[in-house]
Design an enzyme around this catalytic site. Structure first.
Site, mmCIF file in Angstrom:
data_model
loop_
_atom_site.group_PDB
_atom_site.id
_atom_site.type_symbol
_atom_site.label_atom_id
_atom_site.label_comp_id
_atom_site.label_asym_id
_atom_site.label_seq_id
_atom_site.Cartn_x
_atom_site.Cartn_y
_atom_site.Cartn_z
ATOM 1 N N SER A 89 6.709 -16.052 16.718
ATOM 2 C CA SER A 89 7.281 -14.886 16.062
ATOM 3 C C SER A 89 8.654 -15.205 15.476
ATOM 4 O O SER A 89 9.392 -16.027 16.031
ATOM 5 C CB SER A 89 7.407 -13.751 17.086
ATOM 6 O OG SER A 89 7.736 -12.538 16.462
ATOM 7 N N CYS A 149 15.688 -14.530 15.363
ATOM 8 C CA CYS A 149 16.994 -14.882 14.803
ATOM 9 C C CYS A 149 17.700 -15.902 15.686
ATOM 10 O O CYS A 149 17.735 -15.755 16.909
ATOM 11 C CB CYS A 149 17.845 -13.631 14.644
ATOM 12 S SG CYS A 149 17.264 -12.529 13.349
ATOM 13 N N ALA A 175 14.243 -14.061 10.512
ATOM 14 C CA ALA A 175 14.446 -13.212 9.345
ATOM 15 C C ALA A 175 15.419 -13.903 8.393
ATOM 16 O O ALA A 175 16.557 -14.188 8.755
ATOM 17 C CB ALA A 175 15.003 -11.855 9.774
ATOM 18 N N GLN A 178 9.846 -15.482 7.087
ATOM 19 C CA GLN A 178 9.993 -14.032 7.042
ATOM 20 C C GLN A 178 11.145 -13.675 6.102
ATOM 21 O O GLN A 178 12.268 -14.162 6.267
ATOM 22 C CB GLN A 178 10.260 -13.460 8.434
ATOM 23 C CG GLN A 178 10.248 -11.932 8.456
ATOM 24 C CD GLN A 178 10.642 -11.369 9.808
ATOM 25 O OE1 GLN A 178 11.768 -11.554 10.249
ATOM 26 N NE2 GLN A 178 9.710 -10.683 10.461
ATOM 27 N N TYR A 182 15.611 -2.283 9.785
ATOM 28 C CA TYR A 182 16.242 -2.913 8.631
ATOM 29 C C TYR A 182 15.842 -2.172 7.353
ATOM 30 O O TYR A 182 15.172 -1.133 7.410
ATOM 31 C CB TYR A 182 15.907 -4.400 8.602
ATOM 32 C CG TYR A 182 16.405 -5.111 9.848
ATOM 33 C CD1 TYR A 182 17.736 -4.991 10.254
ATOM 34 C CD2 TYR A 182 15.547 -5.856 10.657
ATOM 35 C CE1 TYR A 182 18.201 -5.610 11.411
ATOM 36 C CE2 TYR A 182 16.000 -6.474 11.816
ATOM 37 C CZ TYR A 182 17.327 -6.343 12.186
ATOM 38 O OH TYR A 182 17.786 -6.945 13.338
ATOM 39 N N ARG A 224 5.451 -7.204 8.436
ATOM 40 C CA ARG A 224 5.761 -6.741 9.797
ATOM 41 C C ARG A 224 6.265 -5.315 9.713
ATOM 42 O O ARG A 224 7.154 -4.998 8.909
ATOM 43 C CB ARG A 224 6.809 -7.623 10.464
ATOM 44 C CG ARG A 224 7.324 -7.033 11.781
ATOM 45 C CD ARG A 224 8.102 -8.017 12.628
ATOM 46 N NE ARG A 224 7.192 -8.854 13.412
ATOM 47 C CZ ARG A 224 7.584 -9.639 14.416
ATOM 48 N NH1 ARG A 224 8.870 -9.698 14.756
ATOM 49 N NH2 ARG A 224 6.713 -10.370 15.074
ATOM 50 N N LEU A 279 5.946 -8.786 24.694
ATOM 51 C CA LEU A 279 5.653 -9.062 26.094
ATOM 52 C C LEU A 279 4.231 -9.579 26.296
ATOM 53 O O LEU A 279 3.507 -9.165 27.196
ATOM 54 C CB LEU A 279 5.913 -7.840 26.960
ATOM 55 C CG LEU A 279 7.401 -7.487 27.179
ATOM 56 C CD1 LEU A 279 7.530 -6.333 28.154
ATOM 57 C CD2 LEU A 279 8.191 -8.689 27.673
ATOM 58 N N ARG A 301 9.969 -14.434 23.048
ATOM 59 C CA ARG A 301 10.744 -14.937 24.183
ATOM 60 C C ARG A 301 9.986 -15.985 24.995
ATOM 61 O O ARG A 301 10.577 -16.942 25.491
ATOM 62 C CB ARG A 301 11.176 -13.778 25.075
ATOM 63 C CG ARG A 301 12.239 -12.878 24.456
ATOM 64 C CD ARG A 301 12.574 -11.712 25.374
ATOM 65 N NE ARG A 301 13.637 -10.896 24.832
ATOM 66 C CZ ARG A 301 13.454 -9.891 23.975
ATOM 67 N NH1 ARG A 301 12.229 -9.593 23.548
ATOM 68 N NH2 ARG A 301 14.489 -9.181 23.530
#
Length: 361
Positions: A22, A25, A57, A99, A182, A230, A301, A324
């Protein structure tokens, strides 16, 4: 139904499995340029067996960055260092994705380990932050100016030029960032869009900016390469953007040439109650996939191999995007294959540590 380690074909590319890194940043650029950190960060996840590796991004305009340290794609000069990273990612058998983003009212803010809130011009920030309406995200964030209608084509053109640069760098997938509070998400949600022109009010008007960007980018992006979007499937807030609108949006985006909707949530307004738990956003991907007949990606998650495999096998999504968990373990796909009893190719340099019977790539 396919499983986690079955390939996924989208237009002219085939992903070697259903695992994507994914966009995350890194806040490690100087004037938008990629550097050795990005090479190691993205390259190691490709070595680790992911099928699709997204950049963070990447700002389509200098003033559209979240922080002064964001990756950028607003200048032709950004292409060369990105191309080196893309080449390495592709050499490992993965596909490099970028992205494309504009931070809107959340621009010119500090990177996380330096606190929160606005970065003043004296510290590298910028004075003009834009949004659909002049509504501040939080007290410590910049006061945005409402984009004039005449300025909107400039934003659309910036996404198009960014897509052209991404292709020049060799990327094979691009994703338009319309989530997490955003700029594009700000236009979608009635909580942040209080315009009274043709970009505000009705669902058709609030989705107009995204539709214009998608149509323009699709026209500039090669026909045989996929385009993702997204979204935040819900704001988790009464009167905001919700999953029903997300389903309707996906029905509109498909005919415009979008190949996958990447289903995240929230980020638009602070202090909302989000029922966070394992796979908590996966139901959005499932509903959009089923009710809009759209290929979807699930994110949020997703940590265990069996969990990820179940998401794919049960038809909840076509792709899982890990964030993560990929930071904790760049080689998660190789470990997942071993735990699921699937044979996958390992880098020749790592074969001595591979399970018996593994082949080199």
């Amino acid at each position: 139904m396919p499983g986690l380690f079955d390939p996924l074909s989208l237009r002219g590319i085939t992903l070697r499995n259903r695992i994507a890194v994914s966009p995350m940043c890194q806040y490690s650029s100087d004037e938008g340029f990629a550097n050795e950190w990005h090479l190691v960060h993205l390259g190691s996840r490709a070595v680790g067996g992911a099928a699709l590796v997204f950049t963070e991004a990447s700002a389509v305009l200098r003033d559209g960055r979240i922080s002064p340290q964001d990756l950028g794609i607003w200048d032709d000069a950004h292409v060369e260092t990105l191309a080196h990273i893309v080449e390495f990612v592709h050499e490992q058998g993965a596909i490099a994705g970028m992205q494309l983003a504009h931070a809107g009212r959340k621009a010119s803010t500090r990177r996380p380990w330096e606190g929160k809130g606005q970065v003043p011009e004296a510290e590298g920030g910028w004075s003009r932050v834009v949004a659909p309406s002049a509504l501040r995200f939080a007290d410590t964030y910049p006061q945005p100016q409402a984009l004039r209608e005449a300025e909107i084509p400039v934003v659309v053109a910036a996404f198009v030029e960014a897509a052209r640069r991404a292709r020049a760098a060799g990327f094979r997938v691009i994703e338009i960032h319309a989530a997490h509070g955003y700029l594009i998400h700000e236009f979608l949600s009635p909580l942040t869009n209080q315009r009274d022109d043709r970009y505000g009010g009705s669902f058709e008007n609030r989705t107009r900016l995204l539709r214009e960007i998608v149509a323009a980018v699709r026209g500039a992006w090669p026909e045989d390469l996929p385009l993702f979007v997204r979204i935040s499937a819900t704001d988790w807030h009464d009167g905001g953007w919700d999953v029903e609108q997300s389903i309707e949006l996906a029905r509109v985006l498909g005919p415009l040439g979008v190949d996958l909707v990447d289903c995240s949530s929230s980020g638009l307004v602070p202090s909302v109650s989000v029922p966070v738990g394992p796979g908590y956003q996966t139901p959005f991907a499932e509903r959009i996939r089923r009710e809009a007949s759209m290929v979807t990606g699930a994110v949020g998650l997703i940590t265990g191999p069996e969990q990820a495999d179940h998401i794919i096998r049960s038809g909840q999504a076509d792709l899982v995007l890990l964030a993560r968990e990929m930071l904790r373990d760049p080689y998660w796909p190789l470990r997942a294959a071993r735990e699921l009893g699937r044979e996958v190719s390992w880098p020749a340099q790592y074969l001595r540590a591979a399970p018996a019977g593994s082949a080199a790539r």
